[in-house]
Design an enzyme around this catalytic site. Structure first.
Site, PDB file in Angstrom:
ATOM      1  N   ASN A  18       0.860  -1.182   0.000  1.00 42.98           N
ATOM      2  CA  ASN A  18       0.000   0.000   0.000  1.00 42.98           C
ATOM      3  C   ASN A  18       0.897   1.234   0.000  1.00 42.98           C
ATOM      4  O   ASN A  18       1.540   1.531   1.009  1.00 42.98           O
ATOM      5  CB  ASN A  18      -0.897  -0.030   1.254  1.00 42.98           C
ATOM      6  CG  ASN A  18      -1.742   1.227   1.389  1.00 42.98           C
ATOM      7  OD1 ASN A  18      -1.840   2.029   0.454  1.00 42.98           O
ATOM      8  ND2 ASN A  18      -2.351   1.399   2.552  1.00 42.98           N
ATOM      9  N   LYS A  20       0.051   4.248  -0.095  1.00 44.51           N
ATOM     10  CA  LYS A  20      -0.595   5.387   0.586  1.00 44.51           C
ATOM     11  C   LYS A  20      -0.442   6.648  -0.281  1.00 44.51           C
ATOM     12  O   LYS A  20      -0.475   6.546  -1.502  1.00 44.51           O
ATOM     13  CB  LYS A  20      -0.042   5.542   2.002  1.00 44.51           C
ATOM     14  CG  LYS A  20      -0.143   4.225   2.801  1.00 44.51           C
ATOM     15  CD  LYS A  20       0.089   4.353   4.270  1.00 44.51           C
ATOM     16  CE  LYS A  20      -0.093   2.997   4.933  1.00 44.51           C
ATOM     17  NZ  LYS A  20      -0.021   3.035   6.388  1.00 44.51           N
ATOM     18  N   HIS A 110      -9.377   1.029   5.324  1.00 48.81           N
ATOM     19  CA  HIS A 110      -8.058   1.157   5.943  1.00 48.81           C
ATOM     20  C   HIS A 110      -8.199   2.053   7.171  1.00 48.81           C
ATOM     21  O   HIS A 110      -9.006   2.984   7.180  1.00 48.81           O
ATOM     22  CB  HIS A 110      -7.058   1.752   4.943  1.00 48.81           C
ATOM     23  CG  HIS A 110      -5.649   1.687   5.465  1.00 48.81           C
ATOM     24  ND1 HIS A 110      -5.173   2.597   6.374  1.00 48.81           N
ATOM     25  CD2 HIS A 110      -4.647   0.813   5.228  1.00 48.81           C
ATOM     26  CE1 HIS A 110      -3.923   2.283   6.675  1.00 48.81           C
ATOM     27  NE2 HIS A 110      -3.580   1.201   5.992  1.00 48.81           N
ATOM     28  N   GLU A 112      -6.639   4.430   8.181  1.00 47.13           N
ATOM     29  CA  GLU A 112      -6.485   5.869   7.906  1.00 47.13           C
ATOM     30  C   GLU A 112      -7.756   6.448   7.287  1.00 47.13           C
ATOM     31  O   GLU A 112      -8.016   7.645   7.405  1.00 47.13           O
ATOM     32  CB  GLU A 112      -5.242   6.081   7.017  1.00 47.13           C
ATOM     33  CG  GLU A 112      -3.967   5.844   7.828  1.00 47.13           C
ATOM     34  CD  GLU A 112      -2.815   5.222   7.070  1.00 47.13           C
ATOM     35  OE1 GLU A 112      -2.772   5.307   5.836  1.00 47.13           O
ATOM     36  OE2 GLU A 112      -1.948   4.614   7.742  1.00 47.13           O
ATOM     37  N   GLU A 182      -5.034  -5.080  10.794  1.00 50.42           N
ATOM     38  CA  GLU A 182      -3.989  -4.081  10.994  1.00 50.42           C
ATOM     39  C   GLU A 182      -4.190  -3.384  12.330  1.00 50.42           C
ATOM     40  O   GLU A 182      -5.030  -2.482  12.454  1.00 50.42           O
ATOM     41  CB  GLU A 182      -4.048  -3.030   9.884  1.00 50.42           C
ATOM     42  CG  GLU A 182      -3.804  -3.605   8.513  1.00 50.42           C
ATOM     43  CD  GLU A 182      -3.249  -2.546   7.579  1.00 50.42           C
ATOM     44  OE1 GLU A 182      -2.143  -2.733   7.094  1.00 50.42           O
ATOM     45  OE2 GLU A 182      -3.916  -1.522   7.383  1.00 50.42           O
ATOM     46  N   GLY A 188       3.089   2.079  10.882  1.00 46.06           N
ATOM     47  CA  GLY A 188       4.029   3.178  10.684  1.00 46.06           C
ATOM     48  C   GLY A 188       4.763   3.590  11.951  1.00 46.06           C
ATOM     49  O   GLY A 188       5.398   4.638  11.997  1.00 46.06           O
ATOM     50  N   SER A 228       3.968  -2.251  10.206  1.00 42.27           N
ATOM     51  CA  SER A 228       5.430  -2.225  10.350  1.00 42.27           C
ATOM     52  C   SER A 228       6.110  -3.522   9.902  1.00 42.27           C
ATOM     53  O   SER A 228       7.091  -3.970  10.504  1.00 42.27           O
ATOM     54  CB  SER A 228       5.827  -1.892  11.797  1.00 42.27           C
ATOM     55  OG  SER A 228       5.396  -0.590  12.133  1.00 42.27           O
TER      56      SER A 228
HETATM   57  O1  LIG Z   1      -1.506  -0.497   4.654  1.00 43.44           O
HETATM   58  C1  LIG Z   1      -0.496  -0.726   5.299  1.00 43.44           C
HETATM   59  C2  LIG Z   1      -0.460  -0.568   6.731  1.00 43.44           C
HETATM   60  O2  LIG Z   1      -1.090   0.605   7.138  1.00 43.44           O
HETATM   61  C3  LIG Z   1       0.885  -0.776   7.360  1.00 43.44           C
HETATM   62  O3  LIG Z   1       1.721   0.319   7.148  1.00 43.44           O
HETATM   63  P1  LIG Z   1       3.248   0.223   7.636  1.00 43.44           P
HETATM   64  O4  LIG Z   1       3.816  -1.025   7.027  1.00 43.44           O
HETATM   65  O5  LIG Z   1       3.902   1.470   7.130  1.00 43.44           O
HETATM   66  O6  LIG Z   1       3.206   0.134   9.135  1.00 43.44           O
END
Ligand SMILES: O=C[C@H](O)COP(=O)(O)O
Length: 271
Positions: A18, A20, A110, A112, A182, A188, A228
């Protein structure tokens, strides 16, 4: 994720990146090219482990052109879709448009989107149904925040999100659906839920799907962990029985790192 004696997985592992709100359409093409070259050099077997990327909407046409032009075996999808088909919904993107761009998947709910955009369970259920209506497989994201985790109610909380998200789906749709667990506190932040945490929740999600849709269906639904994930922790998480793949954020922006996550089986041998 268990394997049979011939090395086949219960469900085909799925590694999704992803991006983002990173990578403009030029950067996105470069990233995907580097990922494809890296996996090609490593002779990655796409029939064994599925790979998908979730770029920003503005990158999708370029990604489609590259995938088609270079005959890449990488799937791609949108990071969100509207619950509506078309009309006066400024800024929104219909599942129909995603389908037309060759998107196989779309992220729904998601964390977010749930937090920054206040998307409710009802809206996310409508988005999940809209994705199926337009022939795009939803990746329904669920998971708890830190306070819920600390209160010890994370399983109930996450299963409530799941039940709301899948309400009204058919068994065939539930089998095709991908669910991504998640934990928000691990996204993150560098905090990774341990493999046992990922397994606890994925087992609970599968048991809930079994209650709702039956054992045959629940055995087919792919469950991902996200939060993460890096190349050095991916294999341990994927060893867990009910974890069928990973939804990777930050590490998917580095093609070498992401390719190493995709190639987690080579780490399984040496871990
Ligand atoms: O969509 C992915 C997740 O929000 C995980 O993000 P991350 O790997 O940066 O922690």
């Amino acid at each position: 994720m268990t394997t049979s004696t011939n090395g086949a997985f219960d469900r085909k592992p799925f590694i999704a990146g992803n991006w983002k709100m990173n990578m403009d359409h030029v950067q996105g093409i470069t990233l995907l090219q580097k990922l494809a070259w890296t996996l090609s050099d490593a002779k990655h077997d796409y029939s064994r482990v599925e790979v998908a990327v979730f770029p920003p909407f503005t990158d999708l046409r370029g990604v489609q052109t590259l995938v088609q032009g270079d005959d890449l075996d990488v799937a791609y999808g949108g990071q969100d879709l509207s619950q509506f088909d078309s009309g006066a919904y400024t800024g929104d993107i219909s599942g129909q448009f995603l389908n037309k761009l060759g998107c196989k998947y779309v992220l729904v709910g998601h964390s977010e989107r749930r937090t920054i955009h206040n998307e409710s369970d009802d809206v996310l259920n409508a988005k999940t149904k809209a994705a199926f209506k337009h022939g795009v497989t939803p990746v329904l994201c669920v998971g708890e925040g830190l306070e819920v985790r600390q209160a010890g109610t994370h399983v109930n909380h996450t299963l409530e999100q799941l039940r709301a998200g899948v309400s009204g789906l058919t068994a065939d749709q539930a089998a095709e659906l991908v669910v991504a667990y998640e934990p928000v506190w691990a996204i993150g932040t560098g905090e990774v839920a341990g493999p046992e945490d990922a397994q606890e929740m994925c087992a609970a999600i599968r048991a809930e799907l079994e209650q709702l849709f039956g054992a045959d269906t629940a055995a087919k639904t792919r469950l991902l962990y996200g939060g993460s994930v890096k190349a050095n922790n991916a294999a341990a998480i994927l060893k867990e029985r009910d974890v069928d793949g990973l939804l990777v954020g930050g590490a998917s922006l580095d093609p070498a790192e992401f390719a190493n996550i995709v190639r987690f089986e080579s780490h399984l041998v040496t871990d």
